[in-house]
Design a protein around this motif. Structure first.
Motif, PDB file in Angstrom:
ATOM      1  N   ASN A   2       1.220  -0.891  -0.027  1.00  0.00           N
ATOM      2  CA  ASN A   2      -0.061   0.155  -0.266  1.00  0.00           C
ATOM      3  C   ASN A   2       0.561   0.929   0.339  1.00  0.00           C
ATOM      4  O   ASN A   2       0.814   2.250  -0.663  1.00  0.00           O
ATOM      5  CB  ASN A   2      -0.765  -0.598   1.027  1.00  0.00           C
ATOM      6  N   ALA A   3       1.811   1.069   0.670  1.00  0.00           N
ATOM      7  CA  ALA A   3       3.010   1.884   0.404  1.00  0.00           C
ATOM      8  C   ALA A   3       2.862   2.607  -0.533  1.00  0.00           C
ATOM      9  O   ALA A   3       3.551   3.769  -0.980  1.00  0.00           O
ATOM     10  CB  ALA A   3       4.090   2.474   1.580  1.00  0.00           C
ATOM     11  N   LEU A   4       3.691   1.044  -1.477  1.00  0.00           N
ATOM     12  CA  LEU A   4       4.338   1.781  -2.979  1.00  0.00           C
ATOM     13  C   LEU A   4       3.210   2.513  -3.622  1.00  0.00           C
ATOM     14  O   LEU A   4       3.431   3.125  -4.211  1.00  0.00           O
ATOM     15  CB  LEU A   4       4.836   0.420  -3.461  1.00  0.00           C
ATOM     16  N   PHE A   6       0.781   4.235  -2.991  1.00  0.00           N
ATOM     17  CA  PHE A   6       0.631   5.431  -1.933  1.00  0.00           C
ATOM     18  C   PHE A   6       1.642   6.529  -3.086  1.00  0.00           C
ATOM     19  O   PHE A   6       1.392   7.924  -3.544  1.00  0.00           O
ATOM     20  CB  PHE A   6       0.303   5.378  -1.001  1.00  0.00           C
ATOM     21  N   LEU A   7       3.139   5.845  -2.807  1.00  0.00           N
ATOM     22  CA  LEU A   7       3.451   7.309  -3.325  1.00  0.00           C
ATOM     23  C   LEU A   7       4.014   7.217  -4.957  1.00  0.00           C
ATOM     24  O   LEU A   7       3.648   8.281  -5.387  1.00  0.00           O
ATOM     25  CB  LEU A   7       4.945   6.606  -3.030  1.00  0.00           C
TER      26      LEU A   7
ATOM     27  N   ALA B 149      -4.492   9.271   1.205  1.00  0.00           N
ATOM     28  CA  ALA B 149      -4.291   7.937   1.667  1.00  0.00           C
ATOM     29  C   ALA B 149      -5.099   7.011   1.877  1.00  0.00           C
ATOM     30  O   ALA B 149      -5.413   5.809   2.725  1.00  0.00           O
ATOM     31  CB  ALA B 149      -3.077   8.336   2.858  1.00  0.00           C
ATOM     32  N   TRP B 153      -5.637   2.831   1.670  1.00  0.00           N
ATOM     33  CA  TRP B 153      -4.924   1.819   2.695  1.00  0.00           C
ATOM     34  C   TRP B 153      -6.571   1.047   3.193  1.00  0.00           C
ATOM     35  O   TRP B 153      -7.092  -0.011   3.631  1.00  0.00           O
ATOM     36  CB  TRP B 153      -4.159   2.388   3.698  1.00  0.00           C
TER      37      TRP B 153
END
Lengths: 124, 157
Positions: A2-4, A6-7, B149, B153
């Motif tokens: 998810n971080a990937l 988002f970025l 975000a 998520w």
């Protein structure tokens, strides 16, 4: 993962924002800010494409939508952005190019938005 | 393509207009703070108006399409991340609107100073670098990023 994602989305949004600056500043014949924004857009597009490739590898993603969005991102946004760097550099001595550069930058922005649509809707 | 795919696709395009437009406003406004001559400041702040229109259209469309998507998918507006995203949308728009007023005031001042000799002014510098206006604008942008975000998520499903 998810971080990937988002970025990746954040980088893409920033790149499109900088391309908007190119179009807006070129419209006002502010060639230096337009050129700096074009350089920033290309650098950040490379980051976005790199993050996208990492994401695709992680998810083992495949499909026509991915090929189409890759093609649009590389040949439309990246090469379009590189062309904008060149033409905004040359435009100071060619004032008649203003309209064409604004149109070209707007097309590149639209391609960026089309990539966003394809990536999220995944039509295939 | 299904209705969900169309809604999702255009929802993201609207989100791009919202956030990318905010990036454009931020870049142009920052460029304005680095200029000394009021005429240059006025020109750059004047250009932000185009980007502000994109932000306004994008934020509104993102909200409308997001709500349509929630209804179409049979989700509840009471779901934590959805209600938080709606609250953050309001926060982002309100902070951006108040921060935008300061930028408009600075543009009017720059235009007036440009017509009165175009000399650098401390009043204009203070107006451009106002901590309150910057806090409001950064706050608006951070709220938009927080929405992004939440969309990625989706805590709690």
């Amino acid at each position: 993962m998810n971080a990937l994602l988002f970025l990746h989305v954040l980088a893409a949004m920033t790149a499109v924002g900088l391309l908007m600056v190119v179009a807006i500043a070129a419209g006002a014949r502010m060639w230096r800010p337009a050129r700096l924004a074009a350089i920033g857009a290309v650098v950040i597009t490379i980051v976005a494409v790199g993050l996208g490739e990492g994401l695709a590898a992680d998810e083992d993603a495949a499909g026509t939508w991915l090929d189409v969005s890759r093609g649009l991102a590389v040949f439309g946004v990246l090469l379009g952005g590189a062309a904008l760097i060149v033409v905004t550099g040359l435009a100071q001595s060619r004032p008649r190019w203003r309209g064409s550069i604004v149109a070209a930058a707007s097309v590149v922005v639209s391609i960026g938005l089309a990539v966003a649509f394809v990536m999220s809707a995944k039509p295939s | 393509m299904t209705t969900t795919q169309w809604l999702l696709g255009f929802h993201l395009v609207a989100a791009f207009l919202f956030v990318s437009g905010a990036v454009a406003v931020g870049v142009l406004a920052t460029a304005a703070t680095r200029r000394e001559r009021p005429s240059e400041v006025a020109s750059l702040l004047g250009l932000t108006r185009v980007a502000v229109v994109l932000v306004a259209v994008g934020s509104l469309l993102a909200l409308v399409l997001g709500v349509a998507l929630v209804r179409h998918q049979g989700r509840s507006f009471g779901t934590g991340w959805i209600s938080a995203a709606l609250a953050l949308w309001v926060v982002s728009v309100v902070l951006g609107s108040i921060g935008g007023r300061s930028a408009r005031h600075a543009r009017y001042l720059a235009e007036r100073l440009a017509s009165e000799g175009d000399l650098p002014s401390d009043e204009l510098r203070r107006s451009l670098t106002s901590a309150r206006a910057q806090a409001l604008n950064y706050g608006s942008f951070v709220a938009a990023l927080a929405i992004l975000a939440l969309m990625v998520w989706q805590p709690g499903g």
